[in-house]
Design a protein around this motif. Structure first.
Motif, PDB file in Angstrom:
ATOM      1  N   PRO B 224      15.226 114.176  -1.311  1.00 30.95           N
ATOM      2  CA  PRO B 224      13.943 113.621  -1.641  1.00 30.95           C
ATOM      3  C   PRO B 224      12.919 114.391  -0.726  1.00 30.95           C
ATOM      4  O   PRO B 224      13.052 114.808   0.170  1.00 30.95           O
ATOM      5  N   ALA B 225      11.739 114.456  -1.703  1.00 31.05           N
ATOM      6  CA  ALA B 225      10.648 115.125  -0.724  1.00 31.05           C
ATOM      7  C   ALA B 225      10.108 114.347   0.186  1.00 31.05           C
ATOM      8  O   ALA B 225       9.673 114.787   1.432  1.00 31.05           O
ATOM      9  N   ASP B 226       9.833 113.032   0.252  1.00 30.90           N
ATOM     10  CA  ASP B 226       9.442 112.161   1.184  1.00 30.90           C
ATOM     11  C   ASP B 226       9.874 110.743   1.128  1.00 30.90           C
ATOM     12  O   ASP B 226      10.826 110.491   0.230  1.00 30.90           O
ATOM     13  N   ALA B 227       9.689 110.042   1.920  1.00 29.60           N
ATOM     14  CA  ALA B 227      10.086 108.808   2.145  1.00 29.60           C
ATOM     15  C   ALA B 227       9.575 107.783   0.753  1.00 29.60           C
ATOM     16  O   ALA B 227      10.535 107.060   0.165  1.00 29.60           O
ATOM     17  N   TRP B 228       8.455 108.030   0.326  1.00 27.07           N
ATOM     18  CA  TRP B 228       8.095 107.438  -1.029  1.00 27.07           C
ATOM     19  C   TRP B 228       8.968 107.974  -2.111  1.00 27.07           C
ATOM     20  O   TRP B 228       9.427 107.017  -2.826  1.00 27.07           O
ATOM     21  N   ALA B 327      20.804 111.146   2.332  1.00 20.90           N
ATOM     22  CA  ALA B 327      19.947 112.177   1.985  1.00 20.90           C
ATOM     23  C   ALA B 327      18.982 112.572   2.724  1.00 20.90           C
ATOM     24  O   ALA B 327      17.873 112.035   3.006  1.00 20.90           O
ATOM     25  N   PRO B 328      19.043 113.654   3.628  1.00 22.04           N
ATOM     26  CA  PRO B 328      17.945 114.260   4.311  1.00 22.04           C
ATOM     27  C   PRO B 328      16.892 114.355   3.695  1.00 22.04           C
ATOM     28  O   PRO B 328      16.742 115.112   2.599  1.00 22.04           O
ATOM     29  N   LEU B 329      15.358 114.151   4.144  1.00 23.40           N
ATOM     30  CA  LEU B 329      14.157 114.529   3.498  1.00 23.40           C
ATOM     31  C   LEU B 329      13.827 115.844   3.794  1.00 23.40           C
ATOM     32  O   LEU B 329      14.300 116.246   5.011  1.00 23.40           O
ATOM     33  N   ARG B 330      13.142 116.488   2.744  1.00 22.34           N
ATOM     34  CA  ARG B 330      12.841 117.810   3.123  1.00 22.34           C
ATOM     35  C   ARG B 330      11.760 117.785   4.415  1.00 22.34           C
ATOM     36  O   ARG B 330      10.835 116.848   4.474  1.00 22.34           O
ATOM     37  N   PRO B 331      11.892 118.587   5.436  1.00 21.50           N
ATOM     38  CA  PRO B 331      10.963 118.905   6.399  1.00 21.50           C
ATOM     39  C   PRO B 331       9.334 118.931   5.687  1.00 21.50           C
ATOM     40  O   PRO B 331       9.258 119.549   4.598  1.00 21.50           O
ATOM     41  N   ALA B 332       8.313 118.668   6.500  1.00 20.99           N
ATOM     42  CA  ALA B 332       7.118 118.625   6.207  1.00 20.99           C
ATOM     43  C   ALA B 332       6.585 119.622   5.372  1.00 20.99           C
ATOM     44  O   ALA B 332       5.841 119.722   4.417  1.00 20.99           O
ATOM     45  N   ASP B 333       6.829 120.968   5.760  1.00 16.31           N
ATOM     46  CA  ASP B 333       6.216 122.138   5.347  1.00 16.31           C
ATOM     47  C   ASP B 333       6.948 122.425   3.768  1.00 16.31           C
ATOM     48  O   ASP B 333       6.494 123.255   3.292  1.00 16.31           O
ATOM     49  N   GLY B 334       8.128 121.866   3.814  1.00 17.56           N
ATOM     50  CA  GLY B 334       8.662 122.010   2.330  1.00 17.56           C
ATOM     51  C   GLY B 334       8.298 121.075   1.344  1.00 17.56           C
ATOM     52  O   GLY B 334       8.703 121.193   0.352  1.00 17.56           O
ATOM     53  N   ARG B 335       7.218 120.218   1.488  1.00 21.39           N
ATOM     54  CA  ARG B 335       6.904 119.213   0.759  1.00 21.39           C
ATOM     55  C   ARG B 335       5.883 119.608  -0.012  1.00 21.39           C
ATOM     56  O   ARG B 335       5.516 118.692  -1.155  1.00 21.39           O
ATOM     57  N   SER B 336       5.222 120.647   0.158  1.00 24.94           N
ATOM     58  CA  SER B 336       4.059 120.946  -0.682  1.00 24.94           C
ATOM     59  C   SER B 336       4.578 121.258  -2.171  1.00 24.94           C
ATOM     60  O   SER B 336       5.521 121.328  -2.254  1.00 24.94           O
ATOM     61  N   ARG B 337       3.458 121.473  -3.016  1.00 25.11           N
ATOM     62  CA  ARG B 337       3.739 121.584  -4.385  1.00 25.11           C
ATOM     63  C   ARG B 337       4.376 122.659  -4.515  1.00 25.11           C
ATOM     64  O   ARG B 337       3.992 123.750  -4.146  1.00 25.11           O
TER      65      ARG B 337
END
Lengths: 542, 340
Positions: B224-228, B327-337
């Motif tokens: 998942p991209a982030d907590a939300w 499921a580990p969340l993607r690190p912040a830099d991988g979250r961009s569109r």
């Protein structure tokens, strides 16, 4: 954006017609009054408004219309409940009776009420002749149906689960009515009341036939000023005042209507219970009140020299006692029917275009404002004095490129303008109630815009189209205000014939007028009964 | 090729319902756009259908710009949440409608209608009127109608949301099979992650008019991209910061994630579990006991216990972590569109 271009082109057609055949004549009439010798004379206009006679006319207009409106609402709301929320045999007929007066020719009603209160009439003993009671009665008679239809259509669509929820929370029937039902109906009641006030304050035919010389409202005063006294400045001043008041009223009614929930549900109507007895009795009384002048008119038309006779009807083939008419009354009837067919077709064509456009729901606020404005502009003919319109036609459409003075289409066009708002009000609610996603579903399956109209709109709206056509036809048959100016003496419509007959002295002429009135009433009634069979609840609702 | 959306923005007055969205809908697969109400997913679908005009950006199909193509010429079919059957026509005429629009011979229309009704499990319903059908039957008819002309792209707007739960699950399975059997390319919008998982092959997550994440079901589900996004996808808890590092130390010492989403079933009461926890709340379900726990060192987490184990509020228990349920969340830099 092709969709928007299409809408603009579609809007241009009815707008052009409205401008040429409504706004231009009305403006021409006002201009004639405001600039009597080529330059603006506002002093003259203001001067008119200070005359005592004008004050008397204004005061009569306001109080008679206000009182008639209050009575129409007080009687109409309970009747709306009985005719639209209960279910019983013969209801369809009663609904037709209630809506009927609205399309009855004003002169017919005038004749009927005069006959009723005249010496020897049913209410002759009450000595009401020459009092405003007859005018008031006639105004209520005309407009009760408007309240019943408008409020009834809304009431029918109310989801009664809200009432049940309130009852389940412990509300008594009276509390349910005052806290749930009435607030939900209020937009409809306000809308109906403002329209009724509008009709009452611009009533022409009944006030002219019943008011005699003592009582005049703004509308008949405009008529007198233009035709008898040729005082166009005063007429224009009154027209402008009327136009202002009407615009405010129409805007108010429009605002009220916006709050009305459109026909969401068709709630199951229930059978009458013992507790409804009072309301049913009141409804019976109202129906009786509506039927009395009609029945008494029919009786009068069949009485001649103390006995029963068809003499008045036979007389219709002639031209009246002392040649009151230039042509026979039957010729007038034929002519009326022809004009009504033309006017109804014309009003339907334009009205459907307008209804189509005002029933769209644009997303952008700008387009929505345009839509609301467009909607409002086409309601104007409801309130602008038909006298002003008729006289405007005469003085503006008399020179090239639009020299229609001798055109046989002049009367149908004027009547179509009068019927246009009614067509729009009948068809537009039905088109608006179609879920736009139905059209979107059809389009996404491959249907082009015309195909969508045919496959989605038409199957759901054809009844309302037929009903609107019938309604326009009936209204045109009875139209008197504008027609009285425009119909040529050798080419009168039946209402004009009737007015001529009652303006001429002679028992036989009055008898003929009653017979002609019955014929006209039967014609409009038959059409309205057919319309009622279509069960389109927006007919006659505002 | 298929459907390509590039830099699409749709504004209603001041607000942007869709804000600079780019995504691809590959041919032959079912793509789900998942988002809460107000995320702009339905607007996106309406733009693709040609029912809404974009403020900026481009929508194309097989390289052809769709801007000048009106809805009825796009060769797509749109199925609404409530079917929008034509109430004045019977089931057969509804299903055959797009075929008649294309002037197919009557015999062919009849045969195809029967075939489609058979496909959606409503053989013999051709004469029925829509008003006499149940909600599920209506949706099946709407599906048959949408499939009638083999649209190059089927658009589904919350096709099952109006149905009750049991029916929704059954129909989701059917819809999955029918779309595979017909080889249909489809774009589905929904707010229900279970519906998306049941029907789609690929998933796009939207929030506030923007794409948060897209990829195959597995890619989205497992990262998942982030907590939300994790919570929206049905993960019960998200652990981050110090607690996450403590958890990582225990379950996956070699990994480098710093934030992780856990399904409820990832935390399980067991006598030999490595973490101690206090029970905050317990609720019985037919399958298991659902617990709210305060896990020492990790904080408040959702968990489960076997139904035969009695657990009372305030009790101290031991819990273990089921590693394939997180499921580990993607690190912040991988979250961009994702930019194509």
């Amino acid at each position: 954006m092709p969709r928007r271009t299409g809408a603009v082109v579609l809007a241009a057609i009815p707008l052009a017609v409205l401008v040429v055949f409504f706004l231009y004549p009305v403006a021409g009439m006002l201009d004639r009054g405001l600039r009597p010798d080529g330059h603006l004379d506002l002093g003259g206009v203001l001067d008119v408004l200070t005359r005592p006679r004008v004050h008397r006319v204004l005061w009569f207009t306001v109080w008679s219309a206000g009182l008639a409106t209050a009575l129409a609402v007080l009687l109409g709301v309970p009747v709306a409940f009985v005719l639209h929320r209960l279910r019983f045999r013969g209801q369809g007929l009663l609904r037709a009776v209630v809506v009927l007066p609205f399309v009855l020719p004003t002169v017919v009603v005038g004749v009927a009420f005069r006959q009723l209160i005249a010496q020897g009439g049913l209410l002759g003993g009450l000595d009401l002749d020459g009092t405003p009671v007859a005018i008031l009665g006639a105004l209520v008679f005309f407009n009760v149906g408007v309240v019943v239809r408008t409020v009834g259509a809304l009431w029918e669509g109310l989801d009664h689960r809200a009432e049940e929820a309130a009852a389940a929370l412990g509300a008594t029937p009276r509390q349910v009515f005052t806290t749930v039902t009435l607030p939900a109906l209020l937009p409809g009641i306000v809308s109906a009341a403002s329209v009724v006030f509008l009709f009452c304050s611009t009533a022409f035919g009944v006030v002219l036939t019943l008011g005699g010389l003592r009582y005049a409202n703004v509308e008949t005063e405009i008529y007198l000023l233009t035709t008898q006294e040729l005082d166009l400045t005063s007429a224009a001043a009154l027209s402008i005042l009327q136009l202002l008041v009407i615009t405010v009223l129409l805007a108010g009614s429009h605002r009220a209507r916006r709050g009305a929930v459109p026909h969401a549900h068709t709630a199951a109507a229930r059978r009458p219970r013992r507790g409804d007895a009072g309301l049913v009795l009141l409804t019976a009384a109202v129906v009786g009140f509506l039927l009395t002048p009609m029945v008494s008119l029919v009786v009068a038309s069949l009485r001649d020299q103390g006995g029963w006779s068809l003499q008045h009807y036979r007389d219709l083939q002639g031209d009246g006692e002392g040649n009151a008419l230039l042509v026979t009354a039957t010729t007038g009837l034929t002519h009326s029917l022809l004009v009504a067919v033309q006017a109804a077709s014309f009003a339907l064509l334009l009205g459907v275009l307008v209804a189509f456009l005002v029933s769209r729901r644009p997303r952008s606020p700008g387009a929505e404002r345009l839509r609301a404005l467009f909607d409002g502009v086409f309601m104007l003919p409801l309130g602008v004095s038909a006298v002003t319109l008729g006289f405007g036609f005469l003085i503006t459409l008399d020179r090239p490129p639009l020299d229609l003075r001798t055109s046989p289409l002049l009367v149908p066009i004027a009547q179509a303008m009068v019927a246009l708002p009614l067509v729009v009000r009948t068809v537009a609610p039905v088109l608006s109630s179609i879920d736009p996603r139905q059209r979107e579903a059809a389009a996404s399956l491959g249907a082009g815009p015309l195909r969508v109209l045919r496959d989605v709109d038409l199957p759901l709206a054809w009844r309302s189209l037929l009903a609107a056509t019938g309604f326009a036809f009936a209204v045109s048959l009875g139209e008197f205000g504008a027609t009285s100016f425009l119909a040529r003496d050798d080419h009168p419509t039946l209402p004009v014939v009737i007015f001529r007959l009652i303006s001429h002295p002679g028992e036989a002429n009055f008898g003929m007028a009653t017979a002609a009135s019955v014929v006209l009433a039967v014609a409009t009634t038959s059409v309205m009964l057919l319309v009622e069979r279509l069960r389109v609840s927006s007919v006659g609702a505002f | 090729m298929g459907l390509e959306i590039r830099d699409l923005t749709v504004r209603f007055g001041e607000t942007a319902a869709v804000d600079d969205v780019s995504l691809d809908v590959p041919t032959g697969a079912v793509t789900a756009v998942l988002g809460p109400s107000g995320s702009g997913k339905s607007t996106l679908l309406r733009v693709v259908a040609g029912l809404e005009t974009p403020s900026a950006g481009r929508v194309s199909y097989d390289g052809e710009d769709l801007a000048p193509v009106p809805t009825h010429r796009r060769g797509f079919a749109l199925m609404f949440q409530d079917g929008q059957l034509f109430g004045h026509a019977d089931v057969g005429r509804n299903v055959g409608y797009p075929l008649r629009l294309r002037h197919r011979p009557a015999g062919e229309v009849r045969a195809r209608v029967d075939e489609l009704l058979d496909l959606v499990g409503l053989a013999g319903y051709a004469e029925r009127m829509p008003a006499t059908l149940s909600g599920g039957e209506r949706q099946r008819v709407a599906l048959a109608r949408a499939l009638a002309v083999e649209p190059r792209l089927l658009l589904l707007d919350e096709p099952l949301s109006a149905l009750d739960r049991g029916l929704r699950e059954r129909l989701a399975g059917d819809l999955h099979d029918i779309l595979r059997a017909a080889g249909t390319t489809a774009l589905l919008v929904t707010h229900d992650h279970e519906e998306a998982f049941a029907i789609a092959d690929r998933m796009v997550v939207m929030r506030d008019g923007a794409v948060v994440q897209d990829g195959s079901l597995d890619e989205v589900w497992s990262r998942p991209a982030d907590a939300w996004a994790a919570r929206f996808l049905g993960y019960a808890s998200v652990v981050s910061g110090e607690a996450a590092l403590r958890l990582r130390e225990r379950v996956d010492p070699g990994a480098d994630w710093t934030e992780v989403a856990l399904r409820r079933s990832a935390i399980r009461v067991s006598e030999d579990g490595p973490f101690a926890a206090t029970v905050l709340a317990a609720r019985m379900t037919p399958e298991q006991l659902r617990l709210d726990l305060d896990v020492d060192g990790l904080g408040p987490l959702a968990g489960v216990a076997e139904t035969n184990r009695s657990v009372s509020v305030g009790e101290r228990v031991h819990v273990s972590v089921v590693t394939d349920r997180l499921a580990p969340l993607r690190p912040a830099d991988g979250r961009s569109r994702r930019t194509p």
